[in-house]
Design a protein around this motif. Sequence first.
Motif, PDB file in Angstrom:
ATOM      1  N   TYR A 126      -4.218  12.105   2.126  1.00 44.33           N
ATOM      2  CA  TYR A 126      -5.318  11.160   2.330  1.00 44.33           C
ATOM      3  C   TYR A 126      -6.395  11.777   3.226  1.00 44.33           C
ATOM      4  N   GLN A 127      -5.979  12.600   4.161  1.00 42.43           N
ATOM      5  CA  GLN A 127      -6.946  13.257   5.040  1.00 42.43           C
ATOM      6  C   GLN A 127      -7.866  14.181   4.233  1.00 42.43           C
ATOM      7  N   GLU A 128      -7.260  14.945   3.333  1.00 36.71           N
ATOM      8  CA  GLU A 128      -8.058  15.866   2.511  1.00 36.71           C
ATOM      9  C   GLU A 128      -9.006  15.088   1.588  1.00 36.71           C
ATOM     10  N   ILE A 129      -8.484  14.021   0.998  1.00 36.85           N
ATOM     11  CA  ILE A 129      -9.329  13.214   0.113  1.00 36.85           C
ATOM     12  C   ILE A 129     -10.466  12.580   0.916  1.00 36.85           C
ATOM     13  N   VAL A 162     -11.948  13.846   3.519  1.00 35.36           N
ATOM     14  CA  VAL A 162     -12.960  14.884   3.767  1.00 35.36           C
ATOM     15  C   VAL A 162     -13.823  15.095   2.513  1.00 35.36           C
ATOM     16  N   ILE A 163     -13.174  15.062   1.368  1.00 32.95           N
ATOM     17  CA  ILE A 163     -13.902  15.329   0.115  1.00 32.95           C
ATOM     18  C   ILE A 163     -14.816  14.164  -0.260  1.00 32.95           C
ATOM     19  N   THR A 164     -14.285  12.947  -0.142  1.00 29.47           N
ATOM     20  CA  THR A 164     -15.042  11.778  -0.620  1.00 29.47           C
ATOM     21  C   THR A 164     -15.865  11.103   0.474  1.00 29.47           C
ATOM     22  N   GLY A 165     -15.492  11.374   1.729  1.00 30.05           N
ATOM     23  CA  GLY A 165     -16.206  10.707   2.817  1.00 30.05           C
ATOM     24  C   GLY A 165     -15.757   9.276   3.054  1.00 30.05           C
ATOM     25  N   LYS A 166     -14.634   8.869   2.457  1.00 30.70           N
ATOM     26  CA  LYS A 166     -14.143   7.501   2.624  1.00 30.70           C
ATOM     27  C   LYS A 166     -13.042   7.461   3.691  1.00 30.70           C
ATOM     28  N   SER A 167     -12.785   6.252   4.185  1.00 28.73           N
ATOM     29  CA  SER A 167     -11.762   6.099   5.223  1.00 28.73           C
ATOM     30  C   SER A 167     -10.366   6.184   4.591  1.00 28.73           C
ATOM     31  N   ILE A 168      -9.396   6.562   5.404  1.00 24.99           N
ATOM     32  CA  ILE A 168      -8.023   6.710   4.898  1.00 24.99           C
ATOM     33  C   ILE A 168      -7.459   5.359   4.458  1.00 24.99           C
ATOM     34  N   GLY A 169      -7.744   4.327   5.230  1.00 23.55           N
ATOM     35  CA  GLY A 169      -7.284   2.988   4.850  1.00 23.55           C
ATOM     36  C   GLY A 169      -7.839   2.562   3.499  1.00 23.55           C
ATOM     37  N   GLY A 170      -9.126   2.833   3.287  1.00 21.41           N
ATOM     38  CA  GLY A 170      -9.745   2.507   2.009  1.00 21.41           C
ATOM     39  C   GLY A 170      -9.141   3.301   0.861  1.00 21.41           C
ATOM     40  N   LEU A 171      -8.831   4.557   1.124  1.00 22.59           N
ATOM     41  CA  LEU A 171      -8.245   5.413   0.085  1.00 22.59           C
ATOM     42  C   LEU A 171      -6.857   4.911  -0.312  1.00 22.59           C
ATOM     43  N   LYS A 172      -6.078   4.476   0.673  1.00 21.78           N
ATOM     44  CA  LYS A 172      -4.734   3.940   0.362  1.00 21.78           C
ATOM     45  C   LYS A 172      -4.848   2.704  -0.516  1.00 21.78           C
ATOM     46  N   ALA A 173      -5.821   1.867  -0.190  1.00 24.36           N
ATOM     47  CA  ALA A 173      -6.025   0.660  -0.990  1.00 24.36           C
ATOM     48  C   ALA A 173      -6.466   1.032  -2.403  1.00 24.36           C
ATOM     49  N   LEU A 233       0.823  -1.213   0.000  1.00 26.42           N
ATOM     50  CA  LEU A 233       0.000   0.000   0.000  1.00 26.42           C
ATOM     51  C   LEU A 233       0.858   1.264   0.000  1.00 26.42           C
ATOM     52  N   MET A 234       2.077   1.143   0.466  1.00 30.54           N
ATOM     53  CA  MET A 234       2.964   2.313   0.531  1.00 30.54           C
ATOM     54  C   MET A 234       3.783   2.489  -0.754  1.00 30.54           C
ATOM     55  N   LEU A 235       3.752   1.505  -1.621  1.00 29.24           N
ATOM     56  CA  LEU A 235       4.598   1.563  -2.826  1.00 29.24           C
ATOM     57  C   LEU A 235       4.345   2.790  -3.703  1.00 29.24           C
ATOM     58  N   PRO A 236       3.065   3.110  -4.038  1.00 27.74           N
ATOM     59  CA  PRO A 236       2.852   4.275  -4.905  1.00 27.74           C
ATOM     60  C   PRO A 236       3.435   5.557  -4.315  1.00 27.74           C
ATOM     61  N   ASP A 237       3.242   5.754  -3.005  1.00 31.60           N
ATOM     62  CA  ASP A 237       3.773   6.965  -2.381  1.00 31.60           C
ATOM     63  C   ASP A 237       5.293   6.913  -2.300  1.00 31.60           C
ATOM     64  N   TYR A 238       5.844   5.719  -2.152  1.00 32.75           N
ATOM     65  CA  TYR A 238       7.309   5.569  -2.149  1.00 32.75           C
ATOM     66  C   TYR A 238       7.872   5.944  -3.523  1.00 32.75           C
ATOM     67  N   ILE A 239       7.210   5.491  -4.561  1.00 32.05           N
ATOM     68  CA  ILE A 239       7.640   5.790  -5.931  1.00 32.05           C
ATOM     69  C   ILE A 239       7.575   7.288  -6.199  1.00 32.05           C
ATOM     70  N   ARG A 296     -10.513   5.595  -9.663  1.00 28.99           N
ATOM     71  CA  ARG A 296     -10.116   6.640 -10.621  1.00 28.99           C
ATOM     72  C   ARG A 296     -10.040   7.999  -9.933  1.00 28.99           C
ATOM     73  N   ILE A 297     -11.047   8.294  -9.137  1.00 30.67           N
ATOM     74  CA  ILE A 297     -11.100   9.583  -8.432  1.00 30.67           C
ATOM     75  C   ILE A 297      -9.916   9.692  -7.466  1.00 30.67           C
ATOM     76  N   VAL A 298      -9.730   8.658  -6.661  1.00 30.52           N
ATOM     77  CA  VAL A 298      -8.675   8.701  -5.643  1.00 30.52           C
ATOM     78  C   VAL A 298      -7.311   8.799  -6.306  1.00 30.52           C
ATOM     79  N   PHE A 299      -7.139   8.032  -7.372  1.00 27.69           N
ATOM     80  CA  PHE A 299      -5.850   8.045  -8.081  1.00 27.69           C
ATOM     81  C   PHE A 299      -5.526   9.456  -8.563  1.00 27.69           C
ATOM     82  N   CYS A 300      -6.487  10.096  -9.200  1.00 26.42           N
ATOM     83  CA  CYS A 300      -6.239  11.425  -9.766  1.00 26.42           C
ATOM     84  C   CYS A 300      -6.023  12.471  -8.672  1.00 26.42           C
ATOM     85  N   LEU A 301      -6.802  12.400  -7.601  1.00 31.39           N
ATOM     86  CA  LEU A 301      -6.643  13.394  -6.539  1.00 31.39           C
ATOM     87  C   LEU A 301      -5.286  13.241  -5.845  1.00 31.39           C
TER      88      LEU A 301
END
Lengths: 223, 194
Positions: free
Chosen positions: B154-157, B159-170, A9-15, B141-146
């Motif tokens: 991730y905190q800002e995203i 707030v905008i999307t209403g999703k959890s930070i863990g979910g956004l990282k995934a 999960l950290m790879l994209p940010d690492y890159i 797609r949204i998370v990737f672009c933001l």
Amino acid sequence: MNNINEIKLMLPDYINGRLDETDSEIVKNAISQSEELAILYQDMKRAGEFITSVDFPQPGDMYWSGLLPEIHRRIEKEKTKPAKRTGNVLSFPYYAYSAAAVILLIICLWQWNNIYKFILPDKPVIISEADTVKNQTDNHNIIRQVTDSIPGTVEHVRDNKTASVEIRGKTSPEPLTETNGEILYDEEDFDLLNGHTEEDIFEELNSLSPEEEMKLLETINNL
Amino acid sequence: MDASADLYKEDDNRLVARFKNGDISAFNRLVIKYQKKLYSVVYKIILDHDETNDVLQDVFIKVYNSISSFREESGFYTWIYRITVNMTLNRIKKLKSAKLTRIEEINVPTADEKNISETTDNNSKLQFLRYAVSRLPEQQRIVFCLRQYEGLSYQEISVITGKSIGGLKANYFHAFAKISEIMKNKFNENEQHK
């Protein structure tokens, strides 16, 4: 110790160089220790380089100078349109229709019996001739079983007015004359009374209509 | 949000207050202030100018009509960003089945995978990126672009999307991995055809 999934999960940010020093070190060590992670890292790194190399086109000045007037034009156009229904259930047409539907439902539930009869009037029950014969035979057997079980206590009485046969207990307080009927036989002496036999009884029973039989059965059940 | 966002916020509050009082020029200033920024966000998600133009106009019309419902606790910047993301999400849902391009139609870069970023023309790269991004689920797609292009935390995203930070990282990881997989598969095909 982070597991491999957390490292992934950290790879994209690492890159993209967005991890702090501590996390960067963790990822770097994990990549050096795992072939799977190393391959994934190489693939994603190439993709990251490709993505960052893409230039996104920007519209020219003419577009930007025209955007605000276009927005205002659309706003004015929407103002002149008739107001469209927002779908708000509290707006007049919606709650009026809903209230009418609820009132109608209450009336239907209140008057259900009457409506039911109106919609589904009693229909004559059509019974085939074969069923009629079978039903009659079954009914006769029932009557016979009942009368057999209570010997000496039952009278089979024919009402001459209605031509119906009635079974009643001998202890019935009503005098026979009031019914204007006559005792066909007495259970104890049925084989002596005017020569009535079982066959006679069944012949009597066979002459009954289905409605008369049902009435007879009801009487037996009430004994 | 960072210091520059705080400056934006202070100015935004004044403009919003004037606009709420009926000053249309305040609305115009807000449009001019955010039009390029929001265009960039929307375009990188949708990758089509006409669709981006439609979404952008819809966003500002929505702001015009809904300014009275804006509560200043979250900041105008966050509010308009949220509107933009939601409208973009709705648009790509509509577009998803209509405009998926087949990869055979795309002028996929034929350069060696190792130096593709340097040797391929930008139009081809853009076309390929458009194809790869269109394959992503809307949320990824949204998370990737933001995250990738706007550099939002991730905190800002969240707030905008209403999703959890863990979910956004995934979401971000899977989007990135999917794009790299598409690239790898296509280049492997090119290698086989050589």
